[in-house]
Design a protein around this motif. Structure first.
Motif, PDB file in Angstrom:
ATOM      1  N   ASN A  19      -3.319  -5.007  -1.965  1.00 42.30           N
ATOM      2  CA  ASN A  19      -2.033  -5.000  -1.520  1.00 42.30           C
ATOM      3  C   ASN A  19      -0.897  -4.983  -2.441  1.00 42.30           C
ATOM      4  O   ASN A  19       0.163  -4.653  -2.235  1.00 42.30           O
TER       5      ASN A  19
ATOM      6  N   GLU B 168      -1.706  -3.251  -4.993  1.00 40.73           N
ATOM      7  CA  GLU B 168      -2.088  -1.780  -5.478  1.00 40.73           C
ATOM      8  C   GLU B 168      -2.504  -1.915  -7.006  1.00 40.73           C
ATOM      9  O   GLU B 168      -2.043  -1.034  -8.084  1.00 40.73           O
TER      10      GLU B 168
ATOM     11  N   PHE C 233      -5.640  -1.741  -8.480  1.00 42.09           N
ATOM     12  CA  PHE C 233      -7.093  -1.227  -8.037  1.00 42.09           C
ATOM     13  C   PHE C 233      -8.013  -1.610  -9.015  1.00 42.09           C
ATOM     14  O   PHE C 233      -9.400  -1.947  -8.856  1.00 42.09           O
TER      15      PHE C 233
ATOM     16  N   ASP D 286     -12.159   3.145  -2.548  1.00 42.31           N
ATOM     17  CA  ASP D 286     -11.625   3.030  -4.039  1.00 42.31           C
ATOM     18  C   ASP D 286     -12.262   4.201  -4.853  1.00 42.31           C
ATOM     19  O   ASP D 286     -11.557   5.048  -5.616  1.00 42.31           O
TER      20      ASP D 286
ATOM     21  N   GLU E  20      -5.436  -3.126   4.700  1.00 44.48           N
ATOM     22  CA  GLU E  20      -5.501  -2.812   3.255  1.00 44.48           C
ATOM     23  C   GLU E  20      -6.108  -1.265   3.183  1.00 44.48           C
ATOM     24  O   GLU E  20      -5.731  -0.360   2.147  1.00 44.48           O
TER      25      GLU E  20
ATOM     26  N   PHE F 117      -3.653   2.014   2.046  1.00 40.33           N
ATOM     27  CA  PHE F 117      -3.504   2.178   0.677  1.00 40.33           C
ATOM     28  C   PHE F 117      -4.272   3.475   0.358  1.00 40.33           C
ATOM     29  O   PHE F 117      -3.772   4.228  -0.716  1.00 40.33           O
TER      30      PHE F 117
END
Length: 278
Positions: A73, A75, A77, A115, A175, A178
């Motif tokens: 949240n 960002e 990563f 991701d 989430e 994103f």
């Protein structure tokens, strides 16, 4: 001094309230307490014989899951991947399988795979998917894990409308939004690169369809960001090379779905090699 229990309760409350800046402030103190109590890296053998320690590990796992959610949240990563690494001994150990079960497990695995895709790390994605498939039953049918699997499959096939649709659905899953935004933007950038190499001109309406944008105003802004010229509703590409005119821009292309798909198939041949997509 604040106890680990109090810190944990504060962290969970912050996550429940979507107060992720508060989560970030709490995490350093919590991490220190976990290290002091030998909980950051679990002693799996000890968890078999010490029920109190086992319960503490369950709390530690929950804390680390909260840290993953917080990182996404915000960002952050790279931090998300670091926290996910800490979860692996809990999720995938054969010594104490009771630690493997968590309601957040499949969701975080799915986010981790997304991701990897969003970072273009296709090799690691396939390695990890093979590993997870051996550890989880019916992974392709799971509500969460099926999501990145479909995204990757349709990207490889060049089924861009399906990708766009599933990314839109994923955008409603907390989430997941994103990574949906990152992937869709990267696809747009790749489409834009191929488009300006293939065409001299393209109508705004056709370009909008190609790039999965909702309005011509959004398309105009995207074109300006790319450094493209716009003349009377037509994008003019200044690149050299083998290009073609957009056929009958005002009449034939606008609103013609079949022609749009034809242009897409011409411009987006890069899908044959998945590594060039993201």
């Amino acid at each position: 001094m604040v106890s680990l229990s109090e810190l944990t309760n504060a962290l969970k409350q912050a996550v429940d309230n979507s107060n992720y800046s508060a989560c970030e402030q709490l995490l350093p103190s919590i991490k220190l307490e976990l290290i002091k109590n030998n909980l950051l890296v679990p002693d799996l053998q000890k968890s078999l014989v010490d029920e109190s320690y086992f319960q503490d590990l369950c709390v530690s796992r929950s804390i680390t899951e909260c840290a993953c959610i917080c990182s996404i949240n915000l960002e952050q990563f790279d931090r998300f991947k670091q926290f996910f690494t800490l979860l692996r001994p809990y999720y995938f150990n054969d010594i104490n399988p009771k630690l493997n079960h968590s309601n957040n497990k499949n969701k975080l695995i799915s986010l981790y795979l997304l991701d990897l895709l969003s970072q273009g790390d296709v090799t690691t994605y396939h390695e990890e998917l093979e590993f997870f498939s051996k550890k989880l039953n019916n992974i392709e049918e799971d509500e969460y894990c099926s999501y990145p699997i479909k995204v990757e499959k349709w990207l490889m096939e060049g089924s861009y409308q399906k990708v766009k649709d599933i990314l839109a659905v994923g955008g409603d899953k907390e989430e997941f939004k994103f990574f949906s935004e990152i992937l869709l933007n990267q696809i747009r950038e790749e489409i834009a690169l191929n488009t300006e190499l293939a065409y001299k001109t393209l109508s705004l309406s056709t370009a909008k369809a190609l790039l999965f944008l909702n309005t011509e105003k959004q398309m105009e802004q995207f074109a300006l960001d790319q450094g493209w010229r716009i003349e009377k509703g037509v994008i003019v590409f200044d690149q050299n090379g083998s290009q073609q005119e957009d056929v009958e821009i005002g009449d034939t292309v606008k609103g013609n779905q079949d022609n749009t798909h034809k242009i897409i198939s011409q411009v987006l041949g890069y899908a044959v090699n998945l590594e060039t997509i993201v």
